[in-house]
Design a protein around this motif. Structure first.
Motif, PDB file in Angstrom:
ATOM      1  N   VAL A  71       0.849  -1.186   0.000  1.00 16.47           N
ATOM      2  CA  VAL A  71       0.000   0.000   0.000  1.00 16.47           C
ATOM      3  C   VAL A  71       0.885   1.236   0.000  1.00 16.47           C
ATOM      4  O   VAL A  71       1.827   1.327   0.791  1.00 16.47           O
ATOM      5  N   VAL A  72       0.560   2.190  -0.879  1.00 17.97           N
ATOM      6  CA  VAL A  72       1.278   3.459  -0.929  1.00 17.97           C
ATOM      7  C   VAL A  72       0.276   4.586  -0.680  1.00 17.97           C
ATOM      8  O   VAL A  72      -0.547   4.883  -1.541  1.00 17.97           O
ATOM      9  N   PRO A  73       0.298   5.205   0.510  1.00 20.41           N
ATOM     10  CA  PRO A  73      -0.639   6.305   0.779  1.00 20.41           C
ATOM     11  C   PRO A  73      -0.343   7.514  -0.108  1.00 20.41           C
ATOM     12  O   PRO A  73       0.770   7.681  -0.626  1.00 20.41           O
ATOM     13  N   ALA A  74      -1.342   8.373  -0.273  1.00 24.11           N
ATOM     14  CA  ALA A  74      -1.187   9.590  -1.062  1.00 24.11           C
ATOM     15  C   ALA A  74      -0.030  10.421  -0.514  1.00 24.11           C
ATOM     16  O   ALA A  74       0.195  10.494   0.700  1.00 24.11           O
ATOM     17  N   GLY A  75       0.733  11.021  -1.408  1.00 22.99           N
ATOM     18  CA  GLY A  75       1.835  11.893  -1.029  1.00 22.99           C
ATOM     19  C   GLY A  75       3.142  11.197  -0.738  1.00 22.99           C
ATOM     20  O   GLY A  75       4.186  11.843  -0.645  1.00 22.99           O
ATOM     21  N   HIS A  76       3.132   9.867  -0.599  1.00 17.11           N
ATOM     22  CA  HIS A  76       4.340   9.121  -0.237  1.00 17.11           C
ATOM     23  C   HIS A  76       5.161   8.779  -1.484  1.00 17.11           C
ATOM     24  O   HIS A  76       4.672   8.066  -2.376  1.00 17.11           O
ATOM     25  N   PRO A  77       6.405   9.240  -1.586  1.00 14.15           N
ATOM     26  CA  PRO A  77       7.261   8.876  -2.721  1.00 14.15           C
ATOM     27  C   PRO A  77       7.614   7.386  -2.681  1.00 14.15           C
ATOM     28  O   PRO A  77       7.890   6.828  -1.612  1.00 14.15           O
ATOM     29  N   TYR A  78       7.600   6.742  -3.858  1.00 13.94           N
ATOM     30  CA  TYR A  78       7.893   5.306  -3.906  1.00 13.94           C
ATOM     31  C   TYR A  78       8.468   4.933  -5.264  1.00 13.94           C
ATOM     32  O   TYR A  78       8.440   5.711  -6.226  1.00 13.94           O
ATOM     33  N   VAL A  79       8.980   3.709  -5.334  1.00 12.99           N
ATOM     34  CA  VAL A  79       9.517   3.179  -6.580  1.00 12.99           C
ATOM     35  C   VAL A  79       9.356   1.666  -6.566  1.00 12.99           C
ATOM     36  O   VAL A  79       9.354   1.045  -5.487  1.00 12.99           O
ATOM     37  N   THR A  80       9.199   1.066  -7.745  1.00 11.85           N
ATOM     38  CA  THR A  80       9.103  -0.389  -7.879  1.00 11.85           C
ATOM     39  C   THR A  80      10.152  -0.847  -8.881  1.00 11.85           C
ATOM     40  O   THR A  80      10.310  -0.230  -9.945  1.00 11.85           O
ATOM     41  N   VAL A  81      10.857  -1.940  -8.551  1.00 17.95           N
ATOM     42  CA  VAL A  81      11.985  -2.414  -9.349  1.00 17.95           C
ATOM     43  C   VAL A  81      11.797  -3.897  -9.668  1.00 17.95           C
ATOM     44  O   VAL A  81      11.462  -4.690  -8.783  1.00 17.95           O
ATOM     45  N   ALA A  82      12.005  -4.271 -10.923  1.00 14.70           N
ATOM     46  CA  ALA A  82      11.937  -5.678 -11.322  1.00 14.70           C
ATOM     47  C   ALA A  82      13.286  -6.345 -11.092  1.00 14.70           C
ATOM     48  O   ALA A  82      14.340  -5.719 -11.225  1.00 14.70           O
ATOM     49  N   SER A  83      13.262  -7.631 -10.756  1.00 18.00           N
ATOM     50  CA  SER A  83      14.506  -8.380 -10.583  1.00 18.00           C
ATOM     51  C   SER A  83      15.209  -8.528 -11.926  1.00 18.00           C
ATOM     52  O   SER A  83      14.632  -8.283 -12.993  1.00 18.00           O
ATOM     53  N   LYS A  84      16.460  -8.947 -11.885  1.00 15.03           N
ATOM     54  CA  LYS A  84      17.250  -9.086 -13.117  1.00 15.03           C
ATOM     55  C   LYS A  84      16.813 -10.283 -13.948  1.00 15.03           C
ATOM     56  O   LYS A  84      17.182 -10.387 -15.117  1.00 15.03           O
ATOM     57  N   ASP A  85      16.006 -11.177 -13.362  1.00  8.12           N
ATOM     58  CA  ASP A  85      15.657 -12.425 -14.039  1.00  8.12           C
ATOM     59  C   ASP A  85      14.271 -12.430 -14.671  1.00  8.12           C
ATOM     60  O   ASP A  85      14.015 -13.196 -15.601  1.00  8.12           O
ATOM     61  N   GLN A  86      13.341 -11.606 -14.149  1.00  6.55           N
ATOM     62  CA  GLN A  86      11.953 -11.701 -14.604  1.00  6.55           C
ATOM     63  C   GLN A  86      11.319 -10.324 -14.727  1.00  6.55           C
ATOM     64  O   GLN A  86      11.641  -9.425 -13.949  1.00  6.55           O
ATOM     65  N   ASN A  87      10.394 -10.187 -15.679  1.00  2.00           N
ATOM     66  CA  ASN A  87       9.538  -9.013 -15.697  1.00  2.00           C
ATOM     67  C   ASN A  87       8.668  -9.015 -14.442  1.00  2.00           C
ATOM     68  O   ASN A  87       8.301 -10.079 -13.930  1.00  2.00           O
ATOM     69  N   LEU A  88       8.334  -7.841 -13.967  1.00  2.00           N
ATOM     70  CA  LEU A  88       7.479  -7.692 -12.792  1.00  2.00           C
ATOM     71  C   LEU A  88       6.150  -7.086 -13.240  1.00  2.00           C
ATOM     72  O   LEU A  88       6.120  -5.982 -13.795  1.00  2.00           O
ATOM     73  N   GLN A  89       5.043  -7.808 -13.015  1.00  2.00           N
ATOM     74  CA  GLN A  89       3.713  -7.343 -13.403  1.00  2.00           C
ATOM     75  C   GLN A  89       2.889  -7.078 -12.149  1.00  2.00           C
ATOM     76  O   GLN A  89       2.753  -7.960 -11.290  1.00  2.00           O
ATOM     77  N   VAL A  90       2.334  -5.866 -12.069  1.00  2.00           N
ATOM     78  CA  VAL A  90       1.621  -5.431 -10.860  1.00  2.00           C
ATOM     79  C   VAL A  90       0.292  -4.800 -11.251  1.00  2.00           C
ATOM     80  O   VAL A  90       0.247  -3.917 -12.116  1.00  2.00           O
ATOM     81  N   ILE A  91      -0.807  -5.248 -10.614  1.00  2.00           N
ATOM     82  CA  ILE A  91      -2.116  -4.628 -10.790  1.00  2.00           C
ATOM     83  C   ILE A  91      -2.351  -3.679  -9.618  1.00  2.00           C
ATOM     84  O   ILE A  91      -2.024  -4.010  -8.469  1.00  2.00           O
ATOM     85  N   CYS A  92      -2.887  -2.500  -9.908  1.00  2.00           N
ATOM     86  CA  CYS A  92      -3.064  -1.473  -8.876  1.00  2.00           C
ATOM     87  C   CYS A  92      -4.488  -0.933  -8.874  1.00  2.00           C
ATOM     88  O   CYS A  92      -5.039  -0.619  -9.942  1.00  2.00           O
ATOM     89  N   PHE A  93      -5.077  -0.837  -7.684  1.00  2.00           N
ATOM     90  CA  PHE A  93      -6.332  -0.125  -7.484  1.00  2.00           C
ATOM     91  C   PHE A  93      -5.987   1.190  -6.778  1.00  2.00           C
ATOM     92  O   PHE A  93      -5.374   1.178  -5.706  1.00  2.00           O
ATOM     93  N   GLU A  94      -6.383   2.303  -7.381  1.00  2.00           N
ATOM     94  CA  GLU A  94      -6.048   3.613  -6.833  1.00  2.00           C
ATOM     95  C   GLU A  94      -7.307   4.252  -6.261  1.00  2.00           C
ATOM     96  O   GLU A  94      -8.224   4.631  -7.000  1.00  2.00           O
ATOM     97  N   ILE A  95      -7.358   4.346  -4.931  1.00  2.00           N
ATOM     98  CA  ILE A  95      -8.531   4.860  -4.215  1.00  2.00           C
ATOM     99  C   ILE A  95      -8.413   6.374  -4.066  1.00  2.00           C
ATOM    100  O   ILE A  95      -7.333   6.902  -3.818  1.00  2.00           O
ATOM    101  N   ASN A  96      -9.564   7.057  -4.170  1.00  2.00           N
ATOM    102  CA  ASN A  96      -9.607   8.531  -4.205  1.00  2.00           C
ATOM    103  C   ASN A  96      -8.925   9.032  -5.470  1.00  2.00           C
ATOM    104  O   ASN A  96      -8.054   9.911  -5.438  1.00  2.00           O
ATOM    105  N   ALA A  97      -9.348   8.473  -6.594  1.00  2.00           N
ATOM    106  CA  ALA A  97      -8.679   8.738  -7.870  1.00  2.00           C
ATOM    107  C   ALA A  97      -9.065  10.079  -8.485  1.00  2.00           C
ATOM    108  O   ALA A  97      -8.346  10.582  -9.353  1.00  2.00           O
ATOM    109  N   GLU A  98     -10.187  10.652  -8.064  1.00  2.00           N
ATOM    110  CA  GLU A  98     -10.626  11.907  -8.670  1.00  2.00           C
ATOM    111  C   GLU A  98      -9.586  13.001  -8.452  1.00  2.00           C
ATOM    112  O   GLU A  98      -9.111  13.207  -7.330  1.00  2.00           O
ATOM    113  N   ASN A  99      -9.225  13.676  -9.514  1.00  2.00           N
ATOM    114  CA  ASN A  99      -8.237  14.757  -9.502  1.00  2.00           C
ATOM    115  C   ASN A  99      -6.826  14.289  -9.142  1.00  2.00           C
ATOM    116  O   ASN A  99      -5.945  15.115  -8.873  1.00  2.00           O
TER     117      ASN A  99
END
Length: 479
Positions: free
Chosen positions: A393-421
């Motif tokens: 979970v990444v709360p609003a305003g929090h800086p983050y990053v996602t990195v794939a391993s050297k061996d495999q693609n990384l696939q991520v599904i995301c639901f973004e709550i409070n998406a308006e604006n």
């Protein structure tokens, strides 16, 4: 002292007896054997399947389980109980049989008071074996679901209207609260996997499923009414009622024949019809052009403009496919809190969190130290290894990053709550926000010459997806 020793011995003996009986139980053995025989499963899926067999055995024999939210034991929690990270252990079973399972993530407020802002949303995962039917039921919650793997068909029934359509990987479907829904896995070899986001409408943070069709397992809610009421309401004799509601005991997921699957599959173009608007076609996320794409990854996003019914839950849906050895830019969301679930691949994520620094929480952290700044603001690093079935979970305003391993693609599904604006604010890359500062603002902010700031923040030529850290540095994220 002797009494205490005897009690400990007796307790140990009872546990040993339970384990021995469990290993010898023919139902448990058969369940595990079927897991091993599923040729379409990889080793991870087989292990998960066997663990689900054991969970089901414990629940059936009084070991606790469904019907309410569970408290996850500390020793089962990975990442030192970090409230922003979750895995398979944090899902409670809502429905299960040998042919499938629905797991619901525990309430976010149970993990931390910091997540109360999204406490009225619940994440769930559905898994159905090939040629499986999920019995009709309705829920006291709004639902948006995303098909992660496989092919199926869904029927949505409300009043005198039934909408039926095929679904496949990438489809997003909205199911309004109170709508009777049933589905099939129409594939003969591949598992159907669906991620769903629920928004309860009756009890905040909690929802239930209601089975009309059923019997003893799943229990039909018709059985809760007196026989006299049912006889009058349905105009049917008692003996027929007893037979009708006394036969089903196979669970919510049932194996269907090829003929039954074929009859419930549909010939129209996959993607189907949106609920109760026959003129509207279903929305598949992968039919839309990627909003960000290069050699290092792709980002697909569904917003209110793509599918208006997302607005009703104030949710956006996105899917990131990060090329092996790559990463997406450091960024934060202006309004939305993001719930992410790994579909395929491995990697890690990092997030800067001021709350953990101020509370002195544990976890995989680093960076800022409390009291190191006169502003009173300090940040600590939240990070975790990622694998299929794990999320964060990444709360609003929090800086983050996602990195794939050297061996495999990384696939991520995301639901973004409070998406308006909501806006994604890039902190690195060709369009990072620092580049928009005036020269004087750069110099005053960093206390170095603006030229040095420009050299640091102007060197990356890619916009959103980049080459990841060097291989020898990957382990630092979760040391």
């Amino acid at each position: 002292m002797a009494t205490k020793t005897s009690l400990l011995f007796l307790l140990s003996l009872l546990v040993l007896v339970f384990l021995v009986v469990a290993k010898q139980d023919p139902e448990l053995k058969q369940c595990k054997h079927q897991c091993e025989q599923q040729q379409q499963y990889d080793e991870r899926e087989k292990r998960t399947c066997k663990r689900q067999c054991e969970d089901y055995y414990r629940e059936k024999h009084g070991g606790g389980g469904g019907g309410g939210d569970v408290n996850i034991k500390e020793e089962e929690e990975e990442e030192s109980g970090d409230p922003y990270v979750f895995n398979e252990q944090h899902f409670r079973t809502m429905a299960r049989s040998q042919e499938g399972r629905i797991g619901v993530l525990q309430r976010f407020s149970e993990r931390s008071e910091l997540l109360k802002g999204i406490d009225n949303y619940r994440l769930a995962i559905l898994e159905a074996n090939p040629h499986t039917f999920l019995l009709p039921n309705h829920k006291d919650a709004e639902l948006i679901f995303f098909v992660m793997k496989g092919r199926g068909a869904v029927s949505l029934v409300r009043h005198d209207n039934r909408e039926s359509f095929n679904i496949r990987r990438g489809d997003i479907v909205r199911v309004p609260a109170g709508t009777v829904c049933y589905l099939i896995n129409r594939d003969s070899s591949q598992k159907l996997q669906i991620a769903g986001l629920f928004q309860p409408v009756a009890v905040p943070g909690r929802f239930e499923q209601f089975y009309g069709p059923g019997g003893e397992d799943p229990e039909s809610f018709y059985r809760a009414f007196s026989t006299e009421i049912l006889e009058a309401a349905l105009n049917v004799r008692r003996d027929k009622l007893e037979r009708l509601f006394g036969q089903q005991n196979q669970g919510a997921f049932i194996k269907a024949s090829e003929e039954q699957i074929r009859a419930m599959s549909h010939q129209e173009e996959e993607g189907g019809v949106w609920p109760f608007k026959s003129e509207s076609k279903g929305f598949n996320l992968f039919n839309k052009r990627a909003s960000q794409s290069n050699d290092y990854g792709q980002l697909f996003e569904a917003t209110f403009n793509d599918y208006k019914q997302l607005r009703d839950m104030n949710v956006a849906v996105s899917f990131a496919n990060i090329t092996k050895g790559s990463m997406h830019t450091l960024l934060y969301n202006s309004h939305a809190t993001k719930i992410s679930l790994v579909v395929e691949g491995t990697g890690y994520f990092e997030m800067a969190c001021p709350h953990k620094a101020s509370s002195g929480g544990s976890g995989h952290q680093g960076g800022g130290r409390e009291g190191s700044s006169q502003t009173g603001v300090s940040y600590q690093k939240v990070s975790a290894q990622l694998r299929p079935g794990k999320g964060f979970v990444v709360p609003a305003g929090h800086p983050y990053v996602t990195v794939a391993s050297k061996d495999q693609n990384l696939q991520v599904i995301c639901f973004e709550i409070n998406a308006e604006n909501n806006e994604k604010i890039p902190l690195a890359g060709k369009r990072n926000i620092i580049k928009q500062f005036e020269k004087e603002a750069k110099e005053l902010s960093f206390n170095v010459a603006a030229r040095e700031v420009d050299e640091a923040f102007g060197k990356q030529n890619e916009e959103f997806f980049f080459k990841g850290p060097r291989q020898q540095h990957e382990g630092r994220a979760y040391e």
